[in-house]
Design a protein around this motif. Structure first.
Motif, mmCIF file in Angstrom:
data_model
loop_
_atom_site.group_PDB
_atom_site.id
_atom_site.type_symbol
_atom_site.label_atom_id
_atom_site.label_comp_id
_atom_site.label_asym_id
_atom_site.label_seq_id
_atom_site.Cartn_x
_atom_site.Cartn_y
_atom_site.Cartn_z
ATOM 1 N N MET B 111 4.768 -66.466 -21.021
ATOM 2 C CA MET B 111 4.822 -66.396 -19.747
ATOM 3 C C MET B 111 4.710 -64.559 -19.170
ATOM 4 N N ASN B 112 5.007 -63.689 -20.050
ATOM 5 C CA ASN B 112 4.541 -62.444 -19.784
ATOM 6 C C ASN B 112 3.267 -61.929 -19.225
ATOM 7 N N TYR B 113 2.611 -62.884 -20.359
ATOM 8 C CA TYR B 113 1.716 -62.246 -20.722
ATOM 9 C C TYR B 113 1.488 -61.042 -21.091
ATOM 10 N N THR B 114 2.144 -60.851 -22.424
ATOM 11 C CA THR B 114 2.494 -59.560 -22.871
ATOM 12 C C THR B 114 2.379 -60.079 -24.722
ATOM 13 N N MET B 115 2.079 -58.696 -26.213
ATOM 14 C CA MET B 115 2.704 -59.355 -26.942
ATOM 15 C C MET B 115 3.130 -58.106 -27.836
ATOM 16 N N THR B 116 3.643 -57.880 -28.233
ATOM 17 C CA THR B 116 4.511 -56.543 -28.896
ATOM 18 C C THR B 116 4.575 -56.565 -30.372
ATOM 19 N N VAL B 117 3.029 -56.041 -30.770
ATOM 20 C CA VAL B 117 2.359 -55.959 -32.465
ATOM 21 C C VAL B 117 2.523 -54.374 -33.251
ATOM 22 N N GLU B 118 2.572 -54.968 -34.221
ATOM 23 C CA GLU B 118 2.811 -52.795 -34.560
ATOM 24 C C GLU B 118 1.047 -52.290 -35.020
ATOM 25 N N ALA B 119 1.362 -50.698 -35.648
ATOM 26 C CA ALA B 119 -0.104 -50.561 -35.372
ATOM 27 C C ALA B 119 -0.593 -51.003 -35.996
ATOM 28 N N GLY B 120 -0.003 -50.996 -37.664
ATOM 29 C CA GLY B 120 -1.472 -51.953 -38.354
ATOM 30 C C GLY B 120 -1.669 -53.064 -38.088
ATOM 31 N N CYS B 121 -1.800 -53.719 -36.912
ATOM 32 C CA CYS B 121 -2.707 -55.069 -37.397
ATOM 33 C C CYS B 121 -4.075 -55.025 -36.712
ATOM 34 N N VAL B 122 -4.659 -55.430 -37.236
ATOM 35 C CA VAL B 122 -5.634 -55.596 -37.489
ATOM 36 C C VAL B 122 -6.521 -56.278 -35.429
ATOM 37 N N LEU B 123 -7.258 -55.954 -35.100
ATOM 38 C CA LEU B 123 -7.946 -55.981 -33.634
ATOM 39 C C LEU B 123 -7.984 -57.600 -34.046
ATOM 40 N N ARG B 169 -6.107 -48.300 -22.743
ATOM 41 C CA ARG B 169 -5.167 -47.489 -21.808
ATOM 42 C C ARG B 169 -4.765 -48.502 -20.789
ATOM 43 N N GLU B 170 -5.394 -49.415 -20.476
ATOM 44 C CA GLU B 170 -5.745 -50.658 -19.363
ATOM 45 C C GLU B 170 -4.994 -51.709 -20.096
ATOM 46 N N LEU B 171 -4.557 -51.911 -20.857
ATOM 47 C CA LEU B 171 -4.392 -52.958 -21.429
ATOM 48 C C LEU B 171 -2.795 -52.563 -22.220
ATOM 49 N N VAL B 172 -2.317 -51.496 -22.076
ATOM 50 C CA VAL B 172 -1.086 -51.207 -23.601
ATOM 51 C C VAL B 172 0.540 -51.187 -21.618
ATOM 52 N N LEU B 173 1.499 -51.924 -22.164
ATOM 53 C CA LEU B 173 2.200 -51.939 -21.120
ATOM 54 C C LEU B 173 3.085 -50.793 -21.512
ATOM 55 N N GLY B 174 3.653 -50.483 -22.916
ATOM 56 C CA GLY B 174 4.195 -49.846 -23.863
ATOM 57 C C GLY B 174 4.343 -49.596 -24.740
ATOM 58 N N LEU B 175 4.531 -48.320 -25.122
ATOM 59 C CA LEU B 175 4.427 -48.263 -26.551
ATOM 60 C C LEU B 175 6.315 -47.555 -27.396
ATOM 61 N N ILE B 213 2.639 -40.372 -33.827
ATOM 62 C CA ILE B 213 2.237 -41.717 -34.489
ATOM 63 C C ILE B 213 2.773 -43.027 -33.945
ATOM 64 N N VAL B 214 1.504 -43.559 -33.139
ATOM 65 C CA VAL B 214 1.807 -44.683 -32.340
ATOM 66 C C VAL B 214 2.383 -46.018 -33.258
ATOM 67 N N THR B 215 3.891 -45.887 -32.706
ATOM 68 C CA THR B 215 4.551 -47.674 -34.364
ATOM 69 C C THR B 215 4.099 -48.825 -34.077
ATOM 70 N N ALA B 216 4.428 -48.887 -32.458
ATOM 71 C CA ALA B 216 4.102 -50.130 -31.600
ATOM 72 C C ALA B 216 3.609 -50.241 -30.212
ATOM 73 N N ALA B 217 3.363 -51.274 -29.766
ATOM 74 C CA ALA B 217 2.823 -51.380 -28.809
ATOM 75 C C ALA B 217 3.318 -53.040 -27.724
ATOM 76 N N VAL B 218 3.416 -52.390 -26.815
ATOM 77 C CA VAL B 218 3.387 -53.735 -25.425
ATOM 78 C C VAL B 218 1.575 -54.122 -25.046
ATOM 79 N N LEU B 219 1.484 -55.161 -25.569
ATOM 80 C CA LEU B 219 -0.240 -55.140 -25.257
ATOM 81 C C LEU B 219 0.145 -56.418 -24.155
ATOM 82 N N LYS B 220 -1.192 -56.421 -22.959
ATOM 83 C CA LYS B 220 -1.512 -57.093 -21.375
ATOM 84 C C LYS B 220 -2.243 -58.432 -22.314
#
Lengths: 477, 477
Positions: B111-123, B169-175, B213-220
């Motif tokens: 419902m927030n249209y986000t996922m929080t993922v670690e840096a090593g996830c394959v696209l 860049r436009e697809l990330v909310l947090g790092l 080193i980016v370790t995780a991100a919140v993606l839109k």
């Protein structure tokens, strides 16, 4: 030493005056007045002069002279900040640098969907110029008739179209910035893709003039919306709003341009205090969403049917209790008036304590439950006017004094109430300033919520780019 | 001194090994091999070890130990960089820090249209997981089966959906970022609006691992497209492409998800060298656009008719010469195959010199005219394969050796040809690296095009955040 310093300052100000001319150098009290006073009268600062350069070269030269003499600068656009970011302090001894004379549109590139504009352009003028070129510039907010794009960029302004088009940050491709040493960073690129090193523009966007002065920008334009469907929807509660939002995004090809939550109290205040307003629904409901879908399609692409189907299905599922769909622009305007006059309508109801907060969209209902309970416990009878851009997770959580309560006694608890609300926001991963910035108002408070690491990084960047600390001192940090 | 330094390094590596365990500490030649070699074999570096931490705390501790001992670090994801950003130099004496073991999706908030993922996830895994949750993660590019999101973030990856959804860049909310001193910046916010100071995440996105080193991100995430219309359109030339793009954006409620320009030579190469490919058009044309419109509407919203009308009107106006509209997914895939195999099809035609450039969308035709003329003058008979994301102004301007020409003699002119093309790009306000980054390949060359002011700012930021210069040394700057 003092005398010598004063001599240097006087000499520098003379040189600045010679540079910008009498037209750009203001010291008369009445002419300075609107630049010194926060627009609601909350703060009144002072300055040695208001300097209005005519172009970027003049801005750079003024900054260079100030940097050499150690004269601090408050950059100023339309002076519509809500956090005291654009006015100097009471004991300020520098200059205000107003961008008001730099109001040219340097270029419009229709096929690149961009326009290159100077910092002093008024937002509403830019909206109009885009429109005249068969394009759309989506930034839209209450102050658009007087705020300037340089200020919008420096504060990363939000507004009513963020859900679809993003904040100001997302609307800019390139910047021109006068740095605190008087050099100019010429980053006026109009590119959709450019991966050649660190993205400097995002440092200056939202920095509230503390890292340099934005003098011009390349802004994104969009196809002009040709159709809008507006509805005032009565819903079963905040949870229903979040579900309805997701359904509306899917149903409309992500064409939801506005999604504003309004509890009953907003209607009650507006209908009581604002002339020519009317409830578009036939009976009282506790919760409403003002929903707007748009399309740019030149042909009828069934937007009205999509809205109808969306609402009917949501009604079957118990999310929607009732809805009024605007049949023409006048009806749509009347619905928007209910939303846009909430702040004004709150005034006759007595003192209010305001918050501009955000949480993840999915957690808005939880935030409202927790905050409502907490503030009611602190101030029995407090009236919660929590409304706004729920599609962005952004709630203007404004609290009115209990009916018949003492305004002064209520306002005396401003900081206490802020802390109650902001602690809940922080606990939920939210922001204590969703769209207004930190300015002067929240620069102390933010240290309560940001990590040491983050504050340290921000301070180091400030020290790096503005080592003399002359740019908008005492704001943000 | 040397001996002492080596003792410190050995001791530190021992401690790192104890920390991450044998599973996370690789020194065997065969296991290190894929981490040391650029995937096309252009560069081969060396390292003392490949370290694979299991979580953020381990990453931070490894960085801290390295910072104390002065051991440099090359952060690495899927190692699919096209500019040598992800492999160490030949004389590198530090470690590779691979994020490959950090591949958890920490949270999905539908419902927030986000996922929080670690840096090593394959696209590709992230695309699939979004899909399984009835959401869409739009980042899509050739390497998606092996590239990792940490690398996508660190290079601000582009790809085929930028026109509608923006760059990474436009697809990330947090790092979440491990800084060069081993502290962790916890900026994993999932907020659409947050104006509380400098936007630090944009410093790290696109920094190619040189600032931390980016370790995780919140993606839109976005609503899932339910309908796609794909067409191969023969057009009168590049000017027609730009006009058609503007019309398509307006006609489709800004639902143009791809707009790829392809000259005849792309078709000739692909049809000659790639199995199971076919020209969807009945005759030869000089210029084509692969056009894709999408909609998320669950109901039929006339997307097919919109496309039909758009093309008919454009044909009347002489922009469009012919068009094939895919009638099913197989036909759409066949059209995409023509586009996606261009690089592969270029190989049998001999050596090629490549460019990843962008200019304002409106100036793509001018760029092609000027560059085509300049390179033909330098190398008579040169074959220009200029294709790609024209909707973003991004052209993969690849040049094949003249038919029957000498590959080595051609490749010997790589830098000369680069300079001819990049000078034109620069003169037109463009970028010499639209989506691939600077890495090792373009770090020298960029100093020819960026202003002193910009280079100085970038170097100062690097010095501020990574004062010991241990993060991905010799890349970007």
């Amino acid at each position: 030493m003092k005398a010598l310093a004063e001599t240097v300052i006087d000499d520098t100000l003379q040189r600045i005056r010679a540079l910008v001319g009498d037209k750009g150098y203001i010291t008369a009290a009445d002419a300075m007045e609107p630049h010194l006073v926060e627009w609601r009268g909350l703060w009144r600062g002072q300055a040695r002069a208001v300097v209005k350069p005519a172009d970027t070269a003049e801005v750079a030269e003024v900054v260079k002279l100030c940097a050499e003499a150690g004269i601090p600068i408050v950059p100023q656009g339309g002076n519509t900040s809500l956090v005291g970011g654009s006015v100097p302090y009471e004991d300020f001894d520098g200059i205000i640098l107003s961008l008001a004379r730099m109001n040219r549109v340097r270029a419009i590139d229709r096929m690149n969907y961009t326009m290159t504009v100077e910092a002093g352009c008024v937002l509403a003028d830019l909206q109009r110029i885009a429109e005249e070129n068969d394009r759309f510039f989506p930034l839209s907010l209450a102050a658009e008739g007087s705020c300037m794009i340089g200020g919008n960029l420096s504060t990363n302004a939000g507004g009513v179209n963020v859900l679809r088009y993003g904040n100001t940050r997302e609307l800019v491709l390139g910047l021109e910035v006068a740095l605190p040493d008087g050099t100019v960073w010429e980053g006026l690129r109009g590119l959709r893709k450019d991966n050649t090193g660190y993205d400097l523009k995002h440092l200056f966007v939202g920095a509230e003039g503390t890292l340099g002065i934005v003098t011009a920008a390349v802004l994104k334009l969009f196809p002009k919306p040709t159709r809008r469907e507006t509805a005032m929807v009565a819903i079963s509660g905040p949870d229903a709003a979040i579900e309805l939002l997701a359904r509306a995004r899917a149903a409309s090809a992500d064409g939801v341009t506005s999604f504003e939550l309004m509890p009953r109290i907003c209607f009650d205040f507006v209908l009581a205090h604002i002339a020519d307003t009317v409830d578009p629904l036939p009976q009282r409901y506790d919760w409403h969403v003002l929903l707007e879908l748009s399309s740019t399609s030149p042909e009828d692409d069934g937007l009205a049917e999509k809205l109808q189907n969306l609402l009917e299905k949501a009604a079957e599922d118990g999310l929607v209790l009732d809805a009024a769909i605007a049949q023409n622009q006048a009806q749509a305007n009347a619905m928007w008036k209910l939303r846009e006059t909430v702040s004004e309508a709150q005034k006759p109801e007595g003192a209010s304590i305001k918050h501009d907060v955000s949480v993840p969209v999915s957690r808005v209902p939880e935030f409202l439950r927790r905050a409502d309970e907490a503030v009611a416990k602190a101030v029995p009878g407090i009236r919660v006017v929590g409304f706004g851009h729920v599609g962005d997770g952004n709630i203007h959580y404004n609290l009115s004094v209990p009916k018949g309560g003492d305004n002064q006694a209520f306002l005396a608890r401003w900081e206490e109430i802020n802390e109650i609300v902001h602690d809940i926001v922080h606990d939920m991963g939210g922001s204590i300033s969703a769209e207004h910035g930190l300015g002067r108002l929240k620069r102390e408070e933010i240290t309560r919520y940001k990590s040491q690491t983050e504050m340290e990084l921000m301070r180091k960047i400030k020290g790096l780019i503005d080592p003399k600390g002359i740019m908008n001192p005492g704001k943000v940090l």
